[in-house]
Scaffold this active site. Structure first.
Site, PDB file in Angstrom:
ATOM      1  CG  ASP A 183      -7.544   8.933  16.890  1.00  0.00           C
ATOM      2  OD1 ASP A 183      -7.706   7.712  16.806  1.00  0.00           O
ATOM      3  OD2 ASP A 183      -7.767   9.706  15.922  1.00  0.00           O
ATOM      4  CB  SER A 222      -1.922  -3.850   6.538  1.00  0.00           C
ATOM      5  OG  SER A 222      -2.789  -4.081   5.454  1.00  0.00           O
ATOM      6  CE1 TYR A 271      -2.933   1.192   5.579  1.00  0.00           C
ATOM      7  CE2 TYR A 271      -3.227  -0.781   4.239  1.00  0.00           C
ATOM      8  CZ  TYR A 271      -3.318  -0.138   5.457  1.00  0.00           C
ATOM      9  OH  TYR A 271      -3.782  -0.827   6.567  1.00  0.00           O
ATOM     10  NE  ARG A 297     -13.239  -1.716  -4.998  1.00  0.00           N
ATOM     11  CZ  ARG A 297     -13.423  -1.603  -3.699  1.00  0.00           C
ATOM     12  NH1 ARG A 297     -13.830  -0.467  -3.190  1.00  0.00           N
ATOM     13  NH2 ARG A 297     -13.213  -2.613  -2.893  1.00  0.00           N
TER      14      ARG A 297
END
Ligand SMILES: NC(=O)c1ccc[n+]([C@@H]2O[C@H](COP(=O)([O-])OP(=O)(O)OC[C@H]3O[C@@H](n4cnc5c(N)ncnc54)[C@H](O)[C@@H]3O)[C@@H](O)[C@H]2O)c1
Length: 326
Positions: A32, A124, A151, A282
């Site tokens: 990491d 995802s 992303y 948003r």
């Protein structure tokens, strides 16, 4: 002894995965760069003799080469390190591409040389873009999907490549909204659950973007960890191995909940009198999200076991015990 790599080991999900693998007797090589993860997340297991940690960047080929050379052969490679923030990915598409796509492909290929039998990638729900067909099936994401951010796009491209690999057996888990202990509520990119819990514990109004009738599919982190293990062919109860099964799989509860209902549950646990403040919606927020998990259930015999209220209670308990995280 089984040797596994966990990239993103100092992150929210990666730290739970590393901890569980150690519990099952694996030697865990954690990697990491501490960009969004924290050393504190590894406190519970950092002194475990089976845990070896490298503060390193997955984009750095030489470091990755050296680490994998030192620790080969590796049995399972769990790849969770990524640019995780949608806004950051919009501002830095190149870094996002290098981290989430190119580095994943390099590690997939490098893990083959290290002898890995399974390579499990953290996909995802963002790979589906603004999908309107619900519940969302794995095949709904395609090259034509309009991703809402770099992303989502880079995760899609990486999942696609990983799932094509049979050596090592490539698996990508498309997780929906994960919550649980160690999620960072102070991050500006933090998920709605940790944000609500932080606000409720501080006694300030819970902030809801828009009318709050948007829905999400939340899943407790322990259920996600079980999915990671099963997809790599590891039985979460006893660590016994079976062959992993290549492909892309959704991980969610397949139950939708409105943000308003979520706020009500959190209030009911912490303080029912707390007000809710509605802010402007948003831009780019998707309206509804719901996973079809039938393929995952059928393939791995996995199913989510944590009820929403119980998972929230457990998460709140953790934040209460760790007030410094707020
Ligand atoms: N949390 C969710 O709801 C969710 C949902 C779907 C998918 N995911 C995916 O699961 C994975 C873990 O997410 P998380 O919520 O634990 O986020 P996190 O930010 O807590 O974990 C990501 C970890 O990767 C590390 N990292 C980032 N870039 C790196 C780099 N270049 N080199 C080395 N390490 C690097 C970070 O420091 C962090 O510890 C991510 O790939 C994320 O995209 C998460």
């Amino acid at each position: 002894m089984t040797r596994s790599v966990v990239t993103g080991a100092a992150g929210f999900v990666g730290s739970h995965l590393a901890e569980k693998l150690l519990e099952l007797g694996h030697v865990v090589i954690g990697i990491d760069n501490l960009s969004t993860g924290k050393a504190e997340n590894m406190e519970a297991f950092v002194n475990d003799p089976g845990f070896i940690f490298y503060e390193a960047d997955i984009r750095d080929r030489d470091s990755m080469e050296q680490i994998l050379d030192t620790h080969s052969p590796i049995e399972c490679f769990f790849h969770l390190a990524a640019v995780v923030s949608v806004p950051f990915s919009v501002q830095h598409p190149e870094i996002t591409h290098e981290t989430n796509y190119k580095s994943t492909i390099r590690l997939l290929s490098r893990s083959r040389k290290a002898g890995a039998g399974a390579f499990v990638h953290a996909g995802s729900a963002a790979e589906y873009g603004n999908e309107s067909r619900l519940p969302i099936k794995e095949e709904y994401a395609s090259d034509e999907t309009e991703h809402l951010s770099p992303y989502g796009r880079t995760k899609y491209l990486a999942s696609r490549e990983v799932a094509r690999s049979s050596n090592p057996c490539g698996v990508s888990l498309r997780c929906f909204n994960i919550y649980g202990p160690r999620q960072d509520p102070t991050s500006q990119y933090s998920g709605v659950i940790s944000r609500f819990i932080e606000q409720a514990l501080k006694g300030i109004p819970l902030t809801v973007f828009g009318d709050g009738e948007q829905t999400r599919d939340f899943i407790f982190v322990e259920d996600v960890i079980h999915a990671y293990l099963l997809s790599a062919g590891i039985n979460p109860a006893n660590g016994k191995k079976s062959p992993p099964k290549r492909g892309i799989y959704n991980v969610g509860r397949s139950e939708s909940i409105t943000i308003n209902r979520l706020a009500d549950i959190i209030k009911s646990i912490i303080d029912p009198e707390l007000p809710v403040a509605h802010l402007e919606p948003r831009p780019g927020d998707i309206r509804h999200s719901l996973a079809d998990i039938s393929k995952t259930v059928r393939t791995f015999g996995w199913k989510p076991s944590w009820d929403m209220k119980e998972g929230l209670k457990k998460t709140i308990e953790w934040y209460r015990e760790n007030p410094e995280t707020l």
